[in-house]
Enzyme design. Structure first.
Site, PDB file in Angstrom:
ATOM      1  CE  LYS A   3       1.048   3.304   2.810  1.00 39.53           C
ATOM      2  NZ  LYS A   3       2.391   3.613   2.313  1.00 39.53           N
TER       3      LYS A   3
ATOM      4  CB  CYS B 138      10.484   4.400  -4.342  1.00 41.60           C
ATOM      5  SG  CYS B 138      11.452   5.881  -4.675  1.00 41.60           S
TER       6      CYS B 138
ATOM      7  CB  CYS C 177       7.730   4.849  -1.627  1.00 38.29           C
ATOM      8  SG  CYS C 177       6.715   6.322  -1.494  1.00 38.29           S
TER       9      CYS C 177
ATOM     10  CB  CYS D 273      11.834  12.125  -1.712  1.00 41.64           C
ATOM     11  SG  CYS D 273      10.227  11.453  -1.247  1.00 41.64           S
TER      12      CYS D 273
ATOM     13  NE  ARG E 193      -3.548   5.338   0.869  1.00 45.75           N
ATOM     14  CZ  ARG E 193      -2.452   5.938   0.411  1.00 45.75           C
ATOM     15  NH1 ARG E 193      -1.518   5.257  -0.222  1.00 45.75           N
ATOM     16  NH2 ARG E 193      -2.278   7.227   0.589  1.00 45.75           N
TER      17      ARG E 193
ATOM     18  CE  LYS F 285       0.404   7.927   2.248  1.00 41.71           C
ATOM     19  NZ  LYS F 285       1.639   7.838   1.438  1.00 41.71           N
TER      20      LYS F 285
ATOM     21  NE  ARG G  58      -0.444   3.331  -5.440  1.00 42.54           N
ATOM     22  CZ  ARG G  58      -0.022   4.155  -4.472  1.00 42.54           C
ATOM     23  NH1 ARG G  58      -0.706   4.269  -3.352  1.00 42.54           N
ATOM     24  NH2 ARG G  58       1.072   4.875  -4.636  1.00 42.54           N
TER      25      ARG G  58
ATOM     26  CB  CYS H   8       7.486  10.202  -7.874  1.00 37.42           C
ATOM     27  SG  CYS H   8       7.092  10.738  -6.213  1.00 37.42           S
TER      28      CYS H   8
HETATM   29 FE1  SRM Z   1       4.500   5.818  -1.402  1.00 36.41          FE
HETATM   30  C1  SRM Z   1       3.593   9.049  -1.733  1.00 36.41           C
HETATM   31  C2  SRM Z   1       4.744   5.455  -4.703  1.00 36.41           C
HETATM   32  C3  SRM Z   1       4.647   2.467  -0.988  1.00 36.41           C
HETATM   33  C4  SRM Z   1       5.272   6.285   1.904  1.00 36.41           C
HETATM   34  N1  SRM Z   1       4.145   7.038  -2.949  1.00 36.41           N
HETATM   35  C5  SRM Z   1       3.741   8.339  -2.886  1.00 36.41           C
HETATM   36  C6  SRM Z   1       3.412   8.878  -4.285  1.00 36.41           C
HETATM   37  C7  SRM Z   1       1.957   8.644  -4.527  1.00 36.41           C
HETATM   38  C8  SRM Z   1       3.847  10.331  -4.565  1.00 36.41           C
HETATM   39  C9  SRM Z   1       2.859  11.428  -4.306  1.00 36.41           C
HETATM   40  O1  SRM Z   1       2.253  11.495  -3.226  1.00 36.41           O
HETATM   41  O2  SRM Z   1       2.714  12.273  -5.206  1.00 36.41           O
HETATM   42  C10 SRM Z   1       4.306   7.925  -5.138  1.00 36.41           C
HETATM   43  C11 SRM Z   1       3.841   7.710  -6.578  1.00 36.41           C
HETATM   44  C12 SRM Z   1       5.053   7.582  -7.464  1.00 36.41           C
HETATM   45  C13 SRM Z   1       4.742   7.127  -8.831  1.00 36.41           C
HETATM   46  O3  SRM Z   1       4.991   7.897  -9.784  1.00 36.41           O
HETATM   47  O4  SRM Z   1       4.269   6.011  -8.994  1.00 36.41           O
HETATM   48  C14 SRM Z   1       4.389   6.710  -4.234  1.00 36.41           C
HETATM   49  N2  SRM Z   1       4.552   4.261  -2.633  1.00 36.41           N
HETATM   50  C15 SRM Z   1       4.755   4.300  -3.971  1.00 36.41           C
HETATM   51  C16 SRM Z   1       5.005   2.921  -4.547  1.00 36.41           C
HETATM   52  C17 SRM Z   1       4.493   2.735  -5.966  1.00 36.41           C
HETATM   53  C18 SRM Z   1       6.518   2.630  -4.447  1.00 36.41           C
HETATM   54  C19 SRM Z   1       6.996   1.301  -4.962  1.00 36.41           C
HETATM   55  O5  SRM Z   1       8.203   1.233  -5.190  1.00 36.41           O
HETATM   56  O6  SRM Z   1       6.241   0.336  -5.136  1.00 36.41           O
HETATM   57  C20 SRM Z   1       4.278   2.083  -3.475  1.00 36.41           C
HETATM   58  C21 SRM Z   1       2.804   1.926  -3.752  1.00 36.41           C
HETATM   59  C22 SRM Z   1       2.175   0.951  -2.808  1.00 36.41           C
HETATM   60  C23 SRM Z   1       0.725   0.684  -3.050  1.00 36.41           C
HETATM   61  O7  SRM Z   1       0.398  -0.150  -3.902  1.00 36.41           O
HETATM   62  O8  SRM Z   1      -0.111   1.268  -2.348  1.00 36.41           O
HETATM   63  C24 SRM Z   1       4.471   2.974  -2.256  1.00 36.41           C
HETATM   64  N3  SRM Z   1       4.824   4.597   0.186  1.00 36.41           N
HETATM   65  C25 SRM Z   1       4.959   3.237   0.114  1.00 36.41           C
HETATM   66  C26 SRM Z   1       5.496   2.737   1.337  1.00 36.41           C
HETATM   67  C27 SRM Z   1       5.827   1.274   1.624  1.00 36.41           C
HETATM   68  C28 SRM Z   1       4.617   0.524   2.100  1.00 36.41           C
HETATM   69  O9  SRM Z   1       3.504   1.052   2.150  1.00 36.41           O
HETATM   70  O10 SRM Z   1       4.775  -0.639   2.450  1.00 36.41           O
HETATM   71  C29 SRM Z   1       5.698   3.835   2.169  1.00 36.41           C
HETATM   72  C30 SRM Z   1       6.363   3.801   3.572  1.00 36.41           C
HETATM   73  C31 SRM Z   1       5.465   3.248   4.606  1.00 36.41           C
HETATM   74  C32 SRM Z   1       4.567   4.310   5.157  1.00 36.41           C
HETATM   75  O11 SRM Z   1       3.531   4.583   4.550  1.00 36.41           O
HETATM   76  O12 SRM Z   1       4.911   4.901   6.181  1.00 36.41           O
HETATM   77  C33 SRM Z   1       5.254   4.992   1.435  1.00 36.41           C
HETATM   78  N4  SRM Z   1       4.372   7.386  -0.106  1.00 36.41           N
HETATM   79  C34 SRM Z   1       4.809   7.387   1.185  1.00 36.41           C
HETATM   80  C35 SRM Z   1       4.709   8.728   1.703  1.00 36.41           C
HETATM   81  C36 SRM Z   1       5.087   9.185   3.135  1.00 36.41           C
HETATM   82  C37 SRM Z   1       3.978   8.945   4.076  1.00 36.41           C
HETATM   83  C38 SRM Z   1       4.238   9.546   5.440  1.00 36.41           C
HETATM   84  O13 SRM Z   1       3.715   9.033   6.410  1.00 36.41           O
HETATM   85  O14 SRM Z   1       4.921  10.554   5.535  1.00 36.41           O
HETATM   86  C39 SRM Z   1       4.224   9.534   0.640  1.00 36.41           C
HETATM   87  C40 SRM Z   1       3.956  11.045   0.676  1.00 36.41           C
HETATM   88  C41 SRM Z   1       2.753  11.400   1.468  1.00 36.41           C
HETATM   89  O15 SRM Z   1       1.907  10.579   1.806  1.00 36.41           O
HETATM   90  O16 SRM Z   1       2.651  12.595   1.755  1.00 36.41           O
HETATM   91  C42 SRM Z   1       4.046   8.664  -0.486  1.00 36.41           C
HETATM   92 FE1  SF4 Z   2       8.228   9.372  -4.804  1.00 34.76          FE
HETATM   93 FE2  SF4 Z   2       9.595   9.748  -2.586  1.00 34.76          FE
HETATM   94 FE3  SF4 Z   2       7.850   7.764  -2.746  1.00 34.76          FE
HETATM   95 FE4  SF4 Z   2      10.074   7.588  -4.082  1.00 34.76          FE
HETATM   96  S1  SF4 Z   2       9.926   7.702  -1.836  1.00 34.76           S
HETATM   97  S2  SF4 Z   2       8.031   7.174  -4.900  1.00 34.76           S
HETATM   98  S3  SF4 Z   2      10.458   9.688  -4.644  1.00 34.76           S
HETATM   99  S4  SF4 Z   2       7.344   9.906  -2.795  1.00 34.76           S
END
Ligand code: SRM
Ligand code: SF4
Length: 596
Positions: A222, A443, A492, A488, A139, A220, A71, A449
């Site tokens: 943000k 997402c 995201c 899930c 981030r 993390k 990333r 993922c």
């Molecule tokens: Fe996310 C984890 C993709 C924005 C909440 N996110 C992941 C992972 C890295 C899976 C993993 O941990 O193994 C995903 C990678 C999938 C892949 O194959 O690419 C992933 N997240 C994404 C992206 C690519 C989704 C998208 O459609 O664009 C976004 C990347 C943003 C970036 O450039 O940094 C992305 N993730 C978000 C957002 C939205 C935001 O940040 O505005 C959220 C919700 C807001 C938040 O953080 O509360 C988000 N991602 C999560 C979470 C749950 C965090 C939590 O507090 O519980 C995880 C899992 C974790 O951290 O344990 C996660």
């Molecule tokens: Fe993966 Fe769940 Fe984030 Fe979708 S919402 S990219 S399934 S961790």
């Protein structure tokens, strides 16, 4: 991996170094140990395997098809033509597509272990970095996407860069492992001016890293900036949301919101999405120091025993906003703070199509379905079109928070050339789309993922085809209605503040959340616990028909819902705190009531 062990790993890692150098120098393996993967995240990459192949390979007794997602970070989504072309070239050596992220970053999937060092080196040589794109640190900082040339937009973009610099982690592990110790640019980590009195109050008790110390943040973190009334950076979903207050066309200061975040687990009320709430207002000169104060309160008070309850949103809920505010203020000696300003947002949407920048040049915001920049078989050739624009016209791009791509700084006499390239490669103007389709996002989910429970990016366009048909049939094609999907409950795709959020719970099974808002300032409630993918368009239809029949003149879907419907199931604060206490007690091996 147990939650506490992530803390132990960080502590023992010598500044996030661990054995990553050895792991990536070892040419006999295709993957790295899970302990190293935990550290790798802070360097901007995740180890993944191809989930489409997982069962087959396992049946054949073969190892998983391992690869890495990398990333790149770019504050406010800004990328030069050269940087774009670099990512375009790099993705040819990986999965063959670029994924624009909804935090304005770029992901490359399918990078093989042996290619990682060269790839990360070249991203850094281009002036971007992957450092801190993932992991328990601050981030990529989001900002307003539109390249409007006025003082307010300029200041917001500058602020994304100042924040980005301030919160880069300081250990030399990154340059030692990936860059052979080379610092590519002496200003690479520019230390933005820090107020010494504030730093004295906020610096970590232990370790060389003044902000992160030895164990970094509990989770993390943000940060996003939005200029009202456009909430494209979805400020209420951020750990820290920032909104400028404008006086006579100039930014006077920023309102700081804290404690938003969307991750949850199905059926566990101690985990839940929260919207960020107003903390305070500070003058422009003090904004980065104030954000540092918030980050360090989280560093010192966040939960380090339970990663599911470790985000800032839980710290704010547990401390209470008043105590949290007092703690932040105590870390800002000599800096006066004021009550947060009142904020009013209209929408999280991008302004698609052609617009004036205000400096005689134009920008074009191009719709990219699900942010996946690829040459779609029989469809838009996004990758070829953007590469041609970058090569022949040398124009900068901006990744938007809705995973679209802005072609910026277009001289008026180049507009036709841009249009011709887009048309030649079938990248259609968004004009014919429903307004809902323009902003719908899913997402990534399968096949990369590791956490996905269901499809998301690969199925939402198909669901939207059916929903579009209903919207057109009902004459609602120009209504602002926000549809978001995730594979899930981690959230995201930011589904929990959408009008409709589809959240994967099992293959082809989704929880449906309804009642958020296109403005991004309201949480949806759980309307249906589990529906199949096939049922989704019909469930949506019921609500659209009711909206059409019951709406008042000019009323948007979000306001109709708020006026006429009760939110579906959402945990009350009491339920949340009871479950939180139960979780903590369980983790501590105690019975509830003994936890004190
Ligand atoms: Fe996310 C984890 C993709 C924005 C909440 N996110 C992941 C992972 C890295 C899976 C993993 O941990 O193994 C995903 C990678 C999938 C892949 O194959 O690419 C992933 N997240 C994404 C992206 C690519 C989704 C998208 O459609 O664009 C976004 C990347 C943003 C970036 O450039 O940094 C992305 N993730 C978000 C957002 C939205 C935001 O940040 O505005 C959220 C919700 C807001 C938040 O953080 O509360 C988000 N991602 C999560 C979470 C749950 C965090 C939590 O507090 O519980 C995880 C899992 C974790 O951290 O344990 C996660
Ligand atoms: Fe993966 Fe769940 Fe984030 Fe979708 S919402 S990219 S399934 S961790």
């Amino acid at each position: 991996m147990s939650k506490a062990s992530v803390e132990d790993l960080k502590l023992a890692s010598h500044g996030l170094r661990g054995e990553l150098a050895e792991n990536f120098a070892d040419t006999t393996t295709t993957h790295i140990p899970e302990e190293s993967n935990v550290l790798l995240k802070h360097h901007g990459s995740y180890q993944q395997d191809d989930r489409d192949l997982r069962a087959k390979l396992s049946k054949e007794g073969k190892e998983k098809a391992w690869s890495f997602m990398v990333r790149s970070k770019m504050p406010g989504g800004r990328v030069t033509a050269k940087q774009w072309l670099l990512h375009d070239a790099l993705c040819s050596k990986a999965m063959g597509s670029i994924r624009l992220t909804n935090r304005q970053g770029i992901q490359l999937h399918g990078v093989l272990k042996g290619n990682m060092k060269e790839l990360i080196q070249s991203v850094n040589r281009s002036g971007l970095t992957t450092m801190g794109a993932c992991g328990d640190v601050v981030r990529n900082t989001m900002g307003p996407a539109a390249p409007i040339k006025d003082a307010v937009h300029a200041d917001s973009q500058t602020l994304t860069e100042e924040i980005s610099q301030r919160f880069l982690w300081r250990s030399t592990a990154y340059s030692d492992i990936w860059l052979d110790g080379e610092k590519l640019d002496p200003d690479w980590i520019k230390d933005p001016e820090v107020n010494p009195a504030v730093r004295e109050k906020t610096k970590a008790a232990e370790g060389d890293d003044p902000i992160y110390g030895k164990v970094y943040l509990p989770r993390k973190f943000k940060i996003g900036i939005a200029i009202a009334p456009i909430n494209d950076a979805d400020v209420y979903s951020q750990d820290v949301g920032l909104v400028p207050h404008v006086v006579n066309g100039a930014v006077e200061g920023y309102t700081i919101l804290v404690g938003g975040g969307f991750g949850m687990s199905h059926g566990q009320l101690a985990t839940r999405p929260y919207l960020a709430q107003p903390l305070l207002y500070v003058k422009r000169a003090n904004v980065v120091d104030a954000v540092e104060a918030v980050v360090t309160v989280q560093r010192d008070h966040g939960n380090r025993t339970d990663r599911k309850n470790a985000r800032l949103k839980y710290t704010v809920q547990t401390m209470g906003i008043e105590a949290f505010r007092a703690e932040v203020q105590s870390r800002l000696p000599g800096i006066s703070t004021e009550p947060a300003k009142e904020l009013k947002f209209d929408t999280v949407e991008d302004n698609l199509g052609w617009h004036d920048q205000g400096d005689g040049k134009l920008y074009c915001c191009v719709h990219v379905s699900m942010g996946r920049v690829t040459d779609v078989a029989g469809g838009p050739q996004y990758r070829t079109a953007f590469a041609e624009i970058a090569t022949t016209l040398d124009l900068p791009f901006i990744v938007t928070p809705n995973t679209n791509l802005i072609i910026a700084d277009v001289p008026a006499d180049k507009k036709d050339a841009v249009n011709a390239i887009l048309a030649k490669h079938g990248v259609v103007h968004a004009d014919g789309m429903t307004r809902a389709r323009k902003v719908a996002h899913a997402c990534v989910a399968l096949p990369t993922c590791g956490l996905s429970l269901s499809e998301s990016e690969r199925v939402l366009p198909g669901f939207m085809d059916k929903i579009d048909a209903t919207l057109r049939e009902l004459g609602l094609e120009n209504e602002p209605i926000l549809f978001r999907m995730t594979g899930c409950p981690n959230g995201c795709g930011r589904p929990y503040n959408a009008d409709f959020g589809f959240v994967g719970r099992a293959p082809n099974k989704y929880a449906v959340f309804i009642g958020g808002s296109i403005r991004g300032n309201r949480l949806a409630g759980l309307e249906f616990k589990s529906v199949t993918g096939e049922e989704i368009p019909n469930k949506v239809r019921e609500f659209l028909v009711a909206f059409k029949n019951e709406r008042q003149p000019g009323e948007i879907f979000a306001d109709w819902f708020a006026r006429t419907r009760q939110l579906g199931e959402a945990p009350t604060p009491e339920q949340f705190h009871v479950e939180l206490a139960e979780r903590a007690a369980k983790l501590a091996g105690q019975k509830v009531g003994e936890a004190g």
